[in-house]
Write a protein that holds these residues in place. Structure first.
Motif, mmCIF file in Angstrom:
data_model
loop_
_atom_site.group_PDB
_atom_site.id
_atom_site.type_symbol
_atom_site.label_atom_id
_atom_site.label_comp_id
_atom_site.label_asym_id
_atom_site.label_seq_id
_atom_site.Cartn_x
_atom_site.Cartn_y
_atom_site.Cartn_z
ATOM 1 N N PHE A 62 36.940 -78.775 -63.395
ATOM 2 C CA PHE A 62 37.960 -79.510 -64.143
ATOM 3 C C PHE A 62 38.235 -78.872 -65.514
ATOM 4 C CE2 PHE A 62 36.011 -82.347 -61.133
ATOM 5 C CZ PHE A 62 37.063 -83.076 -60.624
ATOM 6 N N VAL A 63 37.717 -77.679 -65.719
ATOM 7 C CA VAL A 63 37.903 -76.985 -66.995
ATOM 8 C C VAL A 63 39.090 -76.029 -66.894
ATOM 9 C CG1 VAL A 63 36.894 -75.314 -68.601
ATOM 10 C CG2 VAL A 63 35.496 -77.180 -67.674
ATOM 11 N N ASP A 64 39.944 -76.078 -67.901
ATOM 12 C CA ASP A 64 41.097 -75.172 -67.988
ATOM 13 C C ASP A 64 40.953 -74.348 -69.262
ATOM 14 O OD1 ASP A 64 43.495 -73.868 -68.080
ATOM 15 O OD2 ASP A 64 44.754 -75.664 -68.090
ATOM 16 N N PRO A 65 40.651 -73.048 -69.126
ATOM 17 C CA PRO A 65 40.443 -72.199 -70.315
ATOM 18 C C PRO A 65 41.629 -72.173 -71.269
ATOM 19 C CG PRO A 65 39.701 -71.090 -68.322
ATOM 20 C CD PRO A 65 40.433 -72.322 -67.875
ATOM 21 N N THR A 66 42.823 -72.489 -70.768
ATOM 22 C CA THR A 66 43.996 -72.466 -71.639
ATOM 23 C C THR A 66 44.086 -73.710 -72.520
ATOM 24 O OG1 THR A 66 45.437 -73.554 -69.991
ATOM 25 C CG2 THR A 66 45.235 -71.151 -69.887
ATOM 26 N N ARG A 67 43.203 -74.695 -72.282
ATOM 27 C CA ARG A 67 43.236 -75.946 -73.031
ATOM 28 C C ARG A 67 42.266 -75.966 -74.202
ATOM 29 N NH1 ARG A 67 47.334 -79.200 -72.824
ATOM 30 N NH2 ARG A 67 45.920 -80.833 -73.505
ATOM 31 N N GLY A 68 41.659 -74.817 -74.501
ATOM 32 C CA GLY A 68 40.741 -74.770 -75.635
ATOM 33 C C GLY A 68 39.354 -74.313 -75.216
ATOM 34 N N PRO A 69 38.389 -74.380 -76.149
ATOM 35 C CA PRO A 69 37.028 -73.920 -75.869
ATOM 36 C C PRO A 69 36.431 -74.587 -74.634
ATOM 37 C CG PRO A 69 37.302 -74.384 -78.205
ATOM 38 C CD PRO A 69 38.530 -74.891 -77.519
ATOM 39 N N VAL A 70 35.859 -73.781 -73.753
ATOM 40 C CA VAL A 70 35.273 -74.298 -72.521
ATOM 41 C C VAL A 70 34.119 -75.251 -72.817
ATOM 42 C CG1 VAL A 70 33.994 -73.652 -70.440
ATOM 43 C CG2 VAL A 70 36.012 -72.336 -71.126
ATOM 44 N N ALA A 71 33.294 -74.891 -73.801
ATOM 45 C CA ALA A 71 32.124 -75.714 -74.133
ATOM 46 C C ALA A 71 32.543 -77.122 -74.545
ATOM 47 C CB ALA A 71 31.321 -75.056 -75.250
ATOM 48 N N VAL A 72 33.630 -77.218 -75.315
ATOM 49 C CA VAL A 72 34.111 -78.527 -75.755
ATOM 50 C C VAL A 72 34.595 -79.344 -74.558
ATOM 51 C CG1 VAL A 72 35.855 -79.731 -77.118
ATOM 52 C CG2 VAL A 72 34.728 -77.703 -78.047
ATOM 53 N N GLN A 73 35.316 -78.708 -73.648
ATOM 54 C CA GLN A 73 35.811 -79.414 -72.472
ATOM 55 C C GLN A 73 34.657 -79.915 -71.603
ATOM 56 O OE1 GLN A 73 39.344 -77.813 -70.384
ATOM 57 N NE2 GLN A 73 39.279 -76.104 -71.845
ATOM 58 N N ILE A 74 33.628 -79.089 -71.439
ATOM 59 C CA ILE A 74 32.472 -79.497 -70.639
ATOM 60 C C ILE A 74 31.769 -80.682 -71.285
ATOM 61 C CG2 ILE A 74 30.168 -78.793 -69.871
ATOM 62 C CD1 ILE A 74 31.263 -76.042 -69.324
ATOM 63 N N MET A 75 31.652 -80.675 -72.606
ATOM 64 C CA MET A 75 31.016 -81.786 -73.296
ATOM 65 C C MET A 75 31.829 -83.070 -73.135
ATOM 66 S SD MET A 75 28.107 -80.936 -74.574
ATOM 67 C CE MET A 75 27.826 -82.330 -75.686
ATOM 68 N N VAL A 76 33.151 -82.962 -73.202
ATOM 69 C CA VAL A 76 34.006 -84.144 -73.039
ATOM 70 C C VAL A 76 33.881 -84.698 -71.624
ATOM 71 C CG1 VAL A 76 36.392 -84.961 -72.970
ATOM 72 C CG2 VAL A 76 35.638 -83.474 -74.832
ATOM 73 N N LEU A 77 33.946 -83.824 -70.642
ATOM 74 C CA LEU A 77 33.817 -84.258 -69.253
ATOM 75 C C LEU A 77 32.424 -84.822 -68.986
ATOM 76 C CD1 LEU A 77 35.614 -81.252 -67.521
ATOM 77 C CD2 LEU A 77 36.493 -83.580 -67.724
ATOM 78 N N GLY A 78 31.418 -84.146 -69.535
ATOM 79 C CA GLY A 78 30.052 -84.636 -69.368
ATOM 80 C C GLY A 78 29.851 -85.988 -70.027
ATOM 81 N N GLY A 79 30.477 -86.184 -71.183
ATOM 82 C CA GLY A 79 30.390 -87.479 -71.853
ATOM 83 C C GLY A 79 31.025 -88.579 -71.025
ATOM 84 N N CYS A 80 32.135 -88.262 -70.377
ATOM 85 C CA CYS A 80 32.798 -89.226 -69.495
ATOM 86 C C CYS A 80 31.873 -89.607 -68.332
ATOM 87 C CB CYS A 80 34.097 -88.620 -68.966
ATOM 88 S SG CYS A 80 34.995 -89.672 -67.808
ATOM 89 N N TYR A 81 31.216 -88.608 -67.767
ATOM 90 C CA TYR A 81 30.278 -88.873 -66.667
ATOM 91 C C TYR A 81 29.117 -89.748 -67.131
ATOM 92 C CZ TYR A 81 26.299 -88.118 -63.627
ATOM 93 O OH TYR A 81 25.187 -88.308 -62.846
ATOM 94 N N LEU A 82 28.589 -89.470 -68.316
ATOM 95 C CA LEU A 82 27.463 -90.246 -68.823
ATOM 96 C C LEU A 82 27.838 -91.713 -69.020
ATOM 97 C CD1 LEU A 82 25.872 -87.767 -71.399
ATOM 98 C CD2 LEU A 82 24.943 -88.472 -69.192
ATOM 99 N N VAL A 83 29.036 -91.962 -69.516
ATOM 100 C CA VAL A 83 29.484 -93.353 -69.691
ATOM 101 C C VAL A 83 29.520 -94.071 -68.347
ATOM 102 C CG1 VAL A 83 31.442 -94.800 -70.315
ATOM 103 C CG2 VAL A 83 30.778 -92.905 -71.806
ATOM 104 N N LEU A 84 30.063 -93.410 -67.333
ATOM 105 C CA LEU A 84 30.122 -94.008 -66.001
ATOM 106 C C LEU A 84 28.715 -94.235 -65.437
ATOM 107 C CD1 LEU A 84 33.029 -91.895 -64.472
ATOM 108 C CD2 LEU A 84 33.122 -94.302 -65.138
ATOM 109 N N ALA A 85 27.830 -93.273 -65.667
ATOM 110 C CA ALA A 85 26.456 -93.393 -65.166
ATOM 111 C C ALA A 85 25.722 -94.547 -65.839
ATOM 112 C CB ALA A 85 25.704 -92.084 -65.386
ATOM 113 N N VAL A 86 25.929 -94.700 -67.155
ATOM 114 C CA VAL A 86 25.293 -95.803 -67.881
ATOM 115 C C VAL A 86 25.755 -97.145 -67.333
ATOM 116 C CG1 VAL A 86 25.218 -96.997 -70.099
ATOM 117 C CG2 VAL A 86 24.850 -94.529 -70.012
ATOM 118 N N LEU A 87 27.060 -97.299 -67.139
ATOM 119 C CA LEU A 87 27.601 -98.561 -66.624
ATOM 120 C C LEU A 87 27.057 -98.863 -65.227
ATOM 121 C CD1 LEU A 87 31.332 -98.228 -67.774
ATOM 122 C CD2 LEU A 87 29.541 -99.661 -68.787
#
Length: 210
Positions: free
Chosen positions: A141-166
């Motif tokens: 789900f990472v698009d290199p044209t949308r900015g730093p890859v590391a930032v995108q992975i952290m955002v996506l990972g944060g979304c997953y963590l919220v779902l996992a917590v719930l």
């Protein structure tokens, strides 16, 4: 940053994955049944901290290194299985019958908050499946044209963590509601500890075979 459409697509895909009961759900449910809702929620916090550390490792490139070293991945599998077997042994010990030299009053109480948190974190950290999830699933789900890859992975990972917590919290709270019924007597505590130990042995087998 990922687009809104990408985030929604990822959230739906991740939700479909976390809603299926896995080792983490089984673990928090056993803790909830054994010691109540609070213990279940602390265990959830430990598990998600382990997932967060996996996410950070993915961003740092450590997960890629681990995948490139098959022996290291296998070592992680066996370490996780060994830890689960150690937890199972602890449960079987607490399930020993009460006798003259072990009165009912000596029955083990709820582990400390630190211990519950630490055990949950280690179970997730020693789960190679979590590392592979962040390494293989998130980059799709990472698009290199949308900015730093590391930032995108952290955002996506944060979304997953919220779902996992719930999701994990819902299971922990539901299981915690059964705690009083199953801990009403020493006999029921023994049976619960025995079943929990067997579950941990099963999870250890899954950790090695999967």
């Amino acid at each position: 940053m990922p687009t809104t459409a990408t985030l929604l697509t990822f959230a739906l895909a991740a939700a479909a994955l976390v809603v299926v009961p896995g080792p983490s759900v089984v673990y928090v449910m056993t803790r909830g049944v054994e010691f109540g809702r609070r213990a279940g929620m602390v265990s959830v916090a430990g598990l998600e901290m382990g997932s967060l550390l996996h996410l950070i490792a993915t961003v740092a490139g450590l997960a890629t290194l681990l995948t490139a070293w098959p022996a290291g991945l296998q070592l992680l599998q066996w370490a996780g299985a060994g830890y689960l077997l150690w937890l199972a042994l602890d449960q079987f010990r607490s399930a020993r019958p009460v006798g003259r030299h072990r009165p009912a009053a000596s029955a083990p109480g709820c582990p400390s908050t630190l211990r519950l948190f630490r055990e949950g974190m280690l179970i997730d950290l020693l789960n190679p499946g979590t590392a592979m999830f962040f390494l293989a699933f998130l980059p799709q789900f990472v698009d290199p044209t949308r900015g730093p890859v590391a930032v995108q992975i952290m955002v996506l990972g944060g979304c997953y963590l919220v779902l996992a917590v719930l999701n994990d919290s819902a299971y922990a709270l539901a299981a915690g509601g059964l705690a009083k019924r199953l801990r009403g007597s020493h006999g029921s505590r023994r049976r619960t500890a025995t079943v929990t130990g067997i579950i941990y042995v099963g999870l250890a087998c899954v950790a090695v075979l999967v």
